[in-house]
Design a protein around this motif. Structure first.
Motif, mmCIF file in Angstrom:
data_model
loop_
_atom_site.group_PDB
_atom_site.id
_atom_site.type_symbol
_atom_site.label_atom_id
_atom_site.label_comp_id
_atom_site.label_asym_id
_atom_site.label_seq_id
_atom_site.Cartn_x
_atom_site.Cartn_y
_atom_site.Cartn_z
ATOM 1 N N SER A 176 0.410 8.026 -0.581
ATOM 2 C CA SER A 176 1.713 7.386 -0.772
ATOM 3 C C SER A 176 2.455 7.138 0.537
ATOM 4 O O SER A 176 3.435 6.385 0.560
ATOM 5 C CB SER A 176 2.588 8.245 -1.697
ATOM 6 O OG SER A 176 2.791 9.530 -1.122
ATOM 7 N N SER A 177 2.020 7.763 1.617
ATOM 8 C CA SER A 177 2.699 7.584 2.903
ATOM 9 C C SER A 177 2.608 6.135 3.364
ATOM 10 O O SER A 177 1.559 5.495 3.250
ATOM 11 C CB SER A 177 2.081 8.498 3.957
ATOM 12 O OG SER A 177 2.297 9.848 3.640
ATOM 13 N N ILE A 178 3.717 5.637 3.893
ATOM 14 C CA ILE A 178 3.778 4.261 4.383
ATOM 15 C C ILE A 178 3.628 4.269 5.897
ATOM 16 O O ILE A 178 4.252 5.070 6.598
ATOM 17 C CB ILE A 178 5.113 3.591 3.997
ATOM 18 C CG1 ILE A 178 5.291 3.619 2.468
ATOM 19 C CG2 ILE A 178 5.158 2.164 4.523
ATOM 20 C CD1 ILE A 178 4.272 2.810 1.709
ATOM 21 N N ALA A 179 2.805 3.375 6.402
ATOM 22 C CA ALA A 179 2.604 3.267 7.846
ATOM 23 C C ALA A 179 2.865 1.831 8.283
ATOM 24 O O ALA A 179 2.669 0.886 7.509
ATOM 25 C CB ALA A 179 1.182 3.671 8.226
ATOM 26 N N GLU A 180 3.332 1.684 9.502
ATOM 27 C CA GLU A 180 3.465 0.356 10.111
ATOM 28 C C GLU A 180 2.221 0.110 10.959
ATOM 29 O O GLU A 180 1.962 0.843 11.916
ATOM 30 C CB GLU A 180 4.735 0.276 10.952
ATOM 31 C CG GLU A 180 6.011 0.335 10.130
ATOM 32 C CD GLU A 180 7.246 0.062 10.973
ATOM 33 O OE1 GLU A 180 7.099 -0.045 12.219
ATOM 34 O OE2 GLU A 180 8.345 -0.048 10.401
ATOM 35 N N ILE A 181 1.459 -0.905 10.585
ATOM 36 C CA ILE A 181 0.152 -1.139 11.189
ATOM 37 C C ILE A 181 0.060 -2.577 11.654
ATOM 38 O O ILE A 181 0.585 -3.493 11.020
ATOM 39 C CB ILE A 181 -0.975 -0.849 10.175
ATOM 40 C CG1 ILE A 181 -0.793 0.538 9.545
ATOM 41 C CG2 ILE A 181 -2.340 -0.952 10.812
ATOM 42 C CD1 ILE A 181 -1.798 0.854 8.456
ATOM 43 N N LYS A 184 3.462 -10.812 19.987
ATOM 44 C CA LYS A 184 3.617 -11.622 18.783
ATOM 45 C C LYS A 184 2.753 -11.113 17.631
ATOM 46 O O LYS A 184 2.680 -11.753 16.584
ATOM 47 C CB LYS A 184 3.273 -13.080 19.085
ATOM 48 C CG LYS A 184 4.233 -13.753 20.052
ATOM 49 C CD LYS A 184 3.917 -15.232 20.208
ATOM 50 C CE LYS A 184 4.917 -15.914 21.140
ATOM 51 N NZ LYS A 184 4.615 -17.369 21.295
ATOM 52 N N ASP A 185 2.101 -9.991 17.838
ATOM 53 C CA ASP A 185 1.263 -9.412 16.792
ATOM 54 C C ASP A 185 2.145 -8.902 15.661
ATOM 55 O O ASP A 185 3.035 -8.085 15.872
ATOM 56 C CB ASP A 185 0.415 -8.273 17.372
ATOM 57 C CG ASP A 185 -0.565 -7.704 16.358
ATOM 58 O OD1 ASP A 185 -0.744 -8.337 15.306
ATOM 59 O OD2 ASP A 185 -1.144 -6.650 16.644
ATOM 60 N N GLU A 186 1.926 -9.396 14.458
ATOM 61 C CA GLU A 186 2.751 -9.025 13.318
ATOM 62 C C GLU A 186 2.426 -7.604 12.865
ATOM 63 O O GLU A 186 1.272 -7.185 12.849
ATOM 64 C CB GLU A 186 2.497 -9.997 12.162
ATOM 65 C CG GLU A 186 3.415 -9.794 10.980
ATOM 66 C CD GLU A 186 3.199 -10.839 9.904
ATOM 67 O OE1 GLU A 186 3.857 -10.747 8.854
ATOM 68 O OE2 GLU A 186 2.354 -11.736 10.110
ATOM 69 N N VAL A 187 3.452 -6.867 12.513
ATOM 70 C CA VAL A 187 3.292 -5.510 12.010
ATOM 71 C C VAL A 187 3.600 -5.509 10.525
ATOM 72 O O VAL A 187 4.596 -6.095 10.083
ATOM 73 C CB VAL A 187 4.214 -4.523 12.748
ATOM 74 C CG1 VAL A 187 4.147 -3.140 12.115
ATOM 75 C CG2 VAL A 187 3.841 -4.457 14.224
ATOM 76 N N ILE A 188 2.734 -4.885 9.739
ATOM 77 C CA ILE A 188 2.957 -4.810 8.304
ATOM 78 C C ILE A 188 3.161 -3.366 7.890
ATOM 79 O O ILE A 188 2.726 -2.440 8.571
ATOM 80 C CB ILE A 188 1.771 -5.410 7.515
ATOM 81 C CG1 ILE A 188 0.485 -4.616 7.783
ATOM 82 C CG2 ILE A 188 1.585 -6.877 7.854
ATOM 83 C CD1 ILE A 188 -0.687 -5.050 6.913
ATOM 84 N N LYS A 189 3.845 -3.191 6.776
ATOM 85 C CA LYS A 189 4.016 -1.864 6.195
ATOM 86 C C LYS A 189 3.055 -1.732 5.025
ATOM 87 O O LYS A 189 3.040 -2.578 4.135
ATOM 88 C CB LYS A 189 5.459 -1.662 5.715
ATOM 89 C CG LYS A 189 6.480 -1.600 6.837
ATOM 90 C CD LYS A 189 7.875 -1.350 6.281
ATOM 91 C CE LYS A 189 8.901 -1.249 7.396
ATOM 92 N NZ LYS A 189 10.268 -1.007 6.863
ATOM 93 N N ILE A 190 2.257 -0.690 5.046
ATOM 94 C CA ILE A 190 1.266 -0.502 3.994
ATOM 95 C C ILE A 190 1.042 0.983 3.785
ATOM 96 O O ILE A 190 1.065 1.770 4.739
ATOM 97 C CB ILE A 190 -0.057 -1.220 4.362
ATOM 98 C CG1 ILE A 190 -1.050 -1.170 3.196
ATOM 99 C CG2 ILE A 190 -0.675 -0.643 5.622
ATOM 100 C CD1 ILE A 190 -2.277 -2.046 3.403
ATOM 101 N N SER A 191 0.872 1.374 2.549
ATOM 102 C CA SER A 191 0.572 2.776 2.254
ATOM 103 C C SER A 191 -0.899 3.038 2.568
ATOM 104 O O SER A 191 -1.713 2.114 2.617
ATOM 105 C CB SER A 191 0.849 3.089 0.784
ATOM 106 O OG SER A 191 -0.074 2.398 -0.045
ATOM 107 N N PHE A 192 -1.231 4.288 2.773
ATOM 108 C CA PHE A 192 -2.630 4.613 3.004
ATOM 109 C C PHE A 192 -3.450 4.366 1.742
ATOM 110 O O PHE A 192 -4.644 4.092 1.818
ATOM 111 C CB PHE A 192 -2.773 6.053 3.491
ATOM 112 C CG PHE A 192 -2.397 6.214 4.929
ATOM 113 C CD1 PHE A 192 -3.263 5.830 5.936
ATOM 114 C CD2 PHE A 192 -1.155 6.722 5.285
ATOM 115 C CE1 PHE A 192 -2.910 5.955 7.266
ATOM 116 C CE2 PHE A 192 -0.797 6.851 6.615
ATOM 117 C CZ PHE A 192 -1.678 6.466 7.613
ATOM 118 N N GLY A 193 -2.794 4.445 0.578
ATOM 119 C CA GLY A 193 -3.473 4.065 -0.655
ATOM 120 C C GLY A 193 -3.787 2.584 -0.673
ATOM 121 O O GLY A 193 -4.864 2.168 -1.113
ATOM 122 N N GLY A 194 -2.851 1.772 -0.190
ATOM 123 C CA GLY A 194 -3.088 0.333 -0.106
ATOM 124 C C GLY A 194 -4.181 -0.006 0.885
ATOM 125 O O GLY A 194 -5.003 -0.904 0.654
#
Length: 393
Positions: free
Chosen positions: A215-220, A352-362
């Motif tokens: 459930s943890s969200i990371a910015e990747i 310019k590299d886009e950062v997304i937020k995604i859970s480790f489950g995602g």
């Protein structure tokens, strides 16, 4: 054993020879960062085919048209939009009557075969030079049209396999991907128990010790997630290829001696590198884990390790250019075309590299989807080649 760093493209990865092996000769599916700061994958050699994520004009998207679908008639069931007339025709069948797709594909392959044979029978003009040039140009255009149609036939068949399994492909990766059920169990059921053991090792390699915290969200970095996805597709293709042979030998009881011992001990030499700066930086918590897990015992992995170097290279090679281009197009359709700027010093400007937020489950779900996509790609490539030969021997 010679390995290769895979995937050079807009996503800044490449295939290049490498002599890296572990002291036990084990397979290492690990990420590395080269001196330009690119994220690459150390992976069994995947031929000499580079994977690039090119830009393509988008016309008719594969869409679901069921009125009972809550997403409505415009919901896409695959990220890649097919362009050729045959591709658009198959898109409509996938949307309205997916069970009719195999028959439609058979018909289209018969027509492609007829067109190819007709072109081969035509004699080259022996008159003026301009006639020869025109003839060759026309032949080249027709060959390119057949190749594009073939790629989209393969892609439509891969998508149909997901539809038949009642698994939705991720339509696109946005800065904030939607949350919801991941249906990982459905994806896992599409693989043999032995292949699933290898996939779990692959996931542990990517997620590290965070595997239990879904459930943890990371910015990747979106760029790097795209690289992981593409490499996982290629891994799934390789895995299905060796698993197919493994299952046959298991059924006929001719497996190499010792492979059936699932309680084999994993040596320290089989561990992946203890840390990886790129992945630990995703969650900005280097101490929370990383690539520090040993591979779990796996019958299929032991079987693969029994291959000689030549056999391993052959099985790790993507056999057709069409399959490589499908990986390119599908990944770019899913993640978009990144803006990559090379500085005068030769380094990559990631501002310019886009950062997304995604859970480790995602993230886990994306990797499972990618591995399954590669597995399906192997299946449909073999099926289509048996009816319209295009795979190099």
């Amino acid at each position: 054993m010679e390995t290769a760093t895979v995937l050079r493209s807009s996503f800044a990865t490449c295939i290049r020879p490498s002599n890296r092996t572990t002291s036990s000769g084990s397979l290492a599916f690990a990420t590395v960062s080269n001196k330009q700061g690119f994220l690459s994958f150390s992976h069994p050699r995947v031929g000499h085919k580079s994977v690039s994520f090119r830009s393509h004009k988008k016309r008719n998207a594969i869409k679901a048209s069921s009125s009972s679908d809550q997403a409505g008639p415009s919901a896409r069931i695959a990220p890649l939009q097919l362009e050729s007339p045959i591709g658009q025709f198959l898109s409509q069948i996938l949307a309205s009557h997916p069970h009719l797709l195999p028959a439609a594909v058979e018909q289209q392959l018969e027509q492609l075969q007829t067109d190819r044979e007709a072109q081969e029978q035509n004699e080259e003009p022996s008159a003026a030079t301009t006639d020869i040039v025109l003839y060759k140009r026309i032949a080249e255009v027709k060959a390119n049209e057949r190749r594009e149609a073939l790629e989209e036939i393969l892609y439509a068949l891969v998508v149909q396999k997901f539809v038949d399994a009642n698994v939705s492909l991720t339509p696109s990766v946005t800065p904030t991907p939607p949350t919801g059920p991941t249906h990982d169990d459905k994806l896992e059921l599409l693989h043999s128990p032995e292949a699933l053991e290898m996939i779990q090792n692959h996931l542990a390699l990517i997620l590290g010790n965070r595997g239990g915290d879904m459930s943890s969200i990371a910015e990747i970095s979106k760029l790097r997630v795209g690289q992981v996805y593409a490499a996982s597709v290629m891994y799934g293709y390789f895995l299905k290829r060796v698993d197919q042979r493994f299952q046959l030998e298991k059924t006929t009881k001719i497996l190499p001696e010792g492979i059936s011992d699932v309680q084999q001990r994993v040596s320290e030499d089989d561990q992946v590198p203890p840390t990886h700066p790129e992945v630990t930086s995703w969650a900005e918590a280097p101490s929370s884990g990383g690539f520090g897990q040993a591979f779990k015992p796996s019958r299929l992995r032991s079987y693969v390790m029994s291959f000689d170097a030549e056999s391993l290279q052959r099985y790790a090679t993507i056999r057709s250019k069409e399959a490589v281009r499908i990986i390119e197009k599908h990944t770019e359709a899913l993640f978009g075309k990144p803006e990559i700027v090379i500085t005068p010093e030769g380094t990559v400007d990631s501002s310019k590299d886009e950062v997304i937020k995604i859970s480790f489950g995602g993230l886990r779900r994306l990797v499972l989807e990618a591995v399954t996509f590669g597995s399906f790609l192997w299946d449909v490539e073999s099926y289509v080649d048996s009816r319209y030969h295009f795979v190099a021997n």
